[in-house]
Write a protein that holds these residues in place. Structure first.
Motif, PDB file in Angstrom:
ATOM      1  N   CYS A 192       0.925  -1.316  -0.033  1.00 14.36           N
ATOM      2  CA  CYS A 192       0.049   0.035  -0.123  1.00 14.36           C
ATOM      3  C   CYS A 192       0.825   1.211  -0.103  1.00 14.36           C
ATOM      4  N   THR A 250       1.131   4.274  -2.805  1.00 15.30           N
ATOM      5  CA  THR A 250       0.851   5.558  -2.702  1.00 15.30           C
ATOM      6  C   THR A 250       2.083   6.536  -3.192  1.00 15.30           C
ATOM      7  N   ARG A 277      -3.092   4.492  -3.654  1.00 13.00           N
ATOM      8  CA  ARG A 277      -3.420   3.932  -2.323  1.00 13.00           C
ATOM      9  C   ARG A 277      -4.733   3.089  -2.519  1.00 13.00           C
ATOM     10  N   CYS A 285      -6.292  -1.255   0.676  1.00 14.44           N
ATOM     11  CA  CYS A 285      -5.369  -1.112   1.743  1.00 14.44           C
ATOM     12  C   CYS A 285      -6.191  -0.884   3.196  1.00 14.44           C
TER      13      CYS A 285
END
Length: 73
Positions: free
Chosen positions: A31, A35, A69, A73
């Protein structure tokens, strides 16, 4: 749209910087890595699409980070 040598150089530098930053994400979980990569790609895309506007770059980075993201997540 014609690319000037300065613009092409800035785009190349931004792409290389994004690749280097992404390679430093090896110890991150999935995650966090998504991001960071999303923010880097979004920032470059925002910069290119808005003629290197600061607001466009920051907006692209934020949008890319949120999309990177994702929901899983």
């Amino acid at each position: 749209m014609r690319k000037t040598p300065q613009r092409r150089g800035a785009l190349t530098a931004a792409t290389l910087l994004a690749a280097l930053l992404a390679s430093g994400c090896a110890s991150m979980d999935r995650c966090d890595r998504n991001t960071a990569v999303g923010a880097a790609v979004g920032g470059v895309a925002g910069s290119v699409l808005t003629d290197q506007s600061t607001l466009g770059t920051v907006g692209g980075a934020v949008a890319g980070g949120v999309l990177g993201r994702g929901r899983g997540c």
